[in-house]
Design a protein around this motif. Structure first.
Motif, PDB file in Angstrom:
ATOM      1  N   ILE A   1       0.860  -1.176   0.000  1.00 38.60           N
ATOM      2  CA  ILE A   1       0.000   0.000   0.000  1.00 38.60           C
ATOM      3  C   ILE A   1       0.903   1.235   0.000  1.00 38.60           C
ATOM      4  O   ILE A   1       1.722   1.410   0.912  1.00 38.60           O
ATOM      5  CB  ILE A   1      -0.906   0.007   1.238  1.00 38.60           C
ATOM      6  N   ASN A   2       0.778   2.049  -1.042  1.00 37.49           N
ATOM      7  CA  ASN A   2       1.662   3.195  -1.180  1.00 37.49           C
ATOM      8  C   ASN A   2       1.363   4.258  -0.135  1.00 37.49           C
ATOM      9  O   ASN A   2       0.208   4.507   0.207  1.00 37.49           O
ATOM     10  CB  ASN A   2       1.504   3.810  -2.578  1.00 37.49           C
ATOM     11  N   ALA A   3       2.413   4.896   0.361  1.00 37.66           N
ATOM     12  CA  ALA A   3       2.273   5.994   1.322  1.00 37.66           C
ATOM     13  C   ALA A   3       2.031   7.288   0.561  1.00 37.66           C
ATOM     14  O   ALA A   3       2.954   8.014   0.195  1.00 37.66           O
ATOM     15  CB  ALA A   3       3.520   6.105   2.188  1.00 37.66           C
ATOM     16  N   GLY A   4       0.774   7.564   0.286  1.00 40.94           N
ATOM     17  CA  GLY A   4       0.404   8.743  -0.479  1.00 40.94           C
ATOM     18  C   GLY A   4      -0.364   8.351  -1.729  1.00 40.94           C
ATOM     19  O   GLY A   4      -0.236   7.234  -2.238  1.00 40.94           O
ATOM     20  N   ALA A   5      -1.168   9.285  -2.224  1.00 41.72           N
ATOM     21  CA  ALA A   5      -2.041   9.004  -3.362  1.00 41.72           C
ATOM     22  C   ALA A   5      -1.257   8.845  -4.653  1.00 41.72           C
ATOM     23  O   ALA A   5      -0.160   9.379  -4.813  1.00 41.72           O
ATOM     24  CB  ALA A   5      -3.065  10.130  -3.505  1.00 41.72           C
ATOM     25  N   ASN A   6      -1.847   8.100  -5.581  1.00 40.35           N
ATOM     26  CA  ASN A   6      -1.375   8.023  -6.969  1.00 40.35           C
ATOM     27  C   ASN A   6      -2.579   8.285  -7.866  1.00 40.35           C
ATOM     28  O   ASN A   6      -3.244   7.355  -8.332  1.00 40.35           O
ATOM     29  CB  ASN A   6      -0.769   6.654  -7.264  1.00 40.35           C
ATOM     30  N   MET A   7      -2.855   9.566  -8.077  1.00 41.19           N
ATOM     31  CA  MET A   7      -4.034   9.968  -8.827  1.00 41.19           C
ATOM     32  C   MET A   7      -3.644  10.872  -9.993  1.00 41.19           C
ATOM     33  O   MET A   7      -2.577  11.480  -9.999  1.00 41.19           O
ATOM     34  CB  MET A   7      -5.012  10.704  -7.910  1.00 41.19           C
ATOM     35  N   GLY A   8      -4.536  10.972 -10.962  1.00 40.36           N
ATOM     36  CA  GLY A   8      -4.309  11.873 -12.079  1.00 40.36           C
ATOM     37  C   GLY A   8      -2.997  11.592 -12.779  1.00 40.36           C
ATOM     38  O   GLY A   8      -2.643  10.442 -13.063  1.00 40.36           O
ATOM     39  N   ASP A   9      -2.235  12.652 -13.040  1.00 42.05           N
ATOM     40  CA  ASP A   9      -0.969  12.524 -13.768  1.00 42.05           C
ATOM     41  C   ASP A   9       0.094  11.759 -12.986  1.00 42.05           C
ATOM     42  O   ASP A   9       1.108  11.345 -13.554  1.00 42.05           O
ATOM     43  CB  ASP A   9      -0.434  13.920 -14.119  1.00 42.05           C
ATOM     44  N   ASP A  10      -0.117  11.560 -11.679  1.00 39.97           N
ATOM     45  CA  ASP A  10       0.857  10.829 -10.860  1.00 39.97           C
ATOM     46  C   ASP A  10       1.146   9.443 -11.420  1.00 39.97           C
ATOM     47  O   ASP A  10       2.250   8.920 -11.236  1.00 39.97           O
ATOM     48  CB  ASP A  10       0.336  10.649  -9.423  1.00 39.97           C
ATOM     49  N   VAL A  11       0.157   8.829 -12.072  1.00 44.54           N
ATOM     50  CA  VAL A  11       0.329   7.440 -12.501  1.00 44.54           C
ATOM     51  C   VAL A  11       1.438   7.296 -13.548  1.00 44.54           C
ATOM     52  O   VAL A  11       1.993   6.203 -13.727  1.00 44.54           O
ATOM     53  CB  VAL A  11      -0.988   6.840 -13.043  1.00 44.54           C
ATOM     54  N   LEU A  12       1.785   8.396 -14.230  1.00 42.41           N
ATOM     55  CA  LEU A  12       2.860   8.332 -15.225  1.00 42.41           C
ATOM     56  C   LEU A  12       4.211   8.079 -14.575  1.00 42.41           C
ATOM     57  O   LEU A  12       5.119   7.526 -15.196  1.00 42.41           O
ATOM     58  CB  LEU A  12       2.921   9.630 -16.035  1.00 42.41           C
ATOM     59  N   TYR A  13       4.375   8.507 -13.329  1.00 44.56           N
ATOM     60  CA  TYR A  13       5.650   8.405 -12.626  1.00 44.56           C
ATOM     61  C   TYR A  13       5.661   7.305 -11.567  1.00 44.56           C
ATOM     62  O   TYR A  13       6.728   6.895 -11.113  1.00 44.56           O
ATOM     63  CB  TYR A  13       5.975   9.736 -11.934  1.00 44.56           C
TER      64      TYR A  13
END
Length: 257
Positions: A90-102
């Motif tokens: 479970i990642n510490a922090g969101a992965n939303m929107g453009d975040d998924v590219l990185y």
């Protein structure tokens, strides 16, 4: 059931340990994760040097590589038995929107899907910029629910699920929504500093603020107390643009002298 868990926060991160523990009564869980924080590694593979992997406990393997390295190794020879699915987080922090590219978290799940397994990326979204994450157990509950659904009704083979969970008690979760990726404004400028020898160094700046965050987006769901589940397409081709592209190319060719 046999589940491979990985992440980009490192083999000792609280999120992956909570996930391994929380799934142990419903599956054999094998943890294969980076030896340190590899956030932002995206889909990178280590190709210019050997990758070292070390078993540090029962069903726990530390890898000197990226999240994609971890899943790739696990599914192409490191493990004796192939898992039934891959859960990244479970990642510490969101992965939303453009975040998924990185995101290395999303990339680990993507590698699982590339290699033929159902895959989920799951992240716990904080309540503020410096807020301490506390409710990994809520994200575990969401993971358990989705695993049961996948077992009962498998999802299309070219899709992974990108899941973001509010950092709150399970009793306060308002529901689970199917969402699309939102978008952020342009990233903040890099932060320029000097090293002890007076040479310029740079830190990547914070991500941009929410821009496209209306109803139906992952941002909107989280902001309103819902779990966001976004289906991500492994095939990056924008199929509806192919006909227009072909016309554009033909026009360019016909305009040549």
């Amino acid at each position: 059931m046999h589940i491979l868990v990985s992440n980009d926060d490192g083999v000792e991160a609280p999120g992956i340990l909570a996930l391994k523990e929380g799934l142990s009564d419903m599956a054999t869980v094998v943890l294969v994760a980076p030896d340190r924080d590899r956030s932002g590694a995206s889909n990178s593979l280590t190709l210019d040097s050997p990758i070292r992997a070390k078993k540090i406990a029962d069903n726990v393997i530390r890898v000197a590589g990226t999240p994609t390295d971890c899943v790739h190794l696990a599914l192409t020879g490191l493990l004796e038995n192939e898992p039934d699915m891959v859960i990244s987080g479970i990642n510490a922090g969101a992965n939303m929107g453009d975040d998924v590219l990185y995101s290395g978290t999303v990339a680990a799940a993507m590698e699982g899907r590339f290699l033929g397994l159902p895959s989920i990326a799951i992240s716990l979204a904080s309540n503020g910029e410096n807020a301490r994450l506390t409710h990994y157990d809520t994200a575990v509950q969401v993971a358990r629910f989705l695993i049961k659904r996948l077992n009962h009704a498998p999802f299309p083979s070219n899709t992974i699920l990108n899941v973001n969970v509010p950092d709150c008690p399970w009793s306060q979760i308002k529901g689970i929504q199917s969402t699309r990726l939102g978008h952020r404004h342009k990233a903040e400028p890099v932060i320029k500093e000097k090293d002890p020898r007076g040479r310029s160094i740079y830190w990547v700046g914070p991500p941009g603020a929410e821009q496209d965050a209306g109803e139906g987006t992952d941002f909107y769901a989280l902001n309103n107390g819902f779990v966001s589940v976004t289906p991500l397409h492994v095939d990056l081709t924008r199929h509806e643009a192919r006909a227009g592209l072909a016309d554009w190319i033909e026009q360019e060719i016909s305009d040549q002298p």
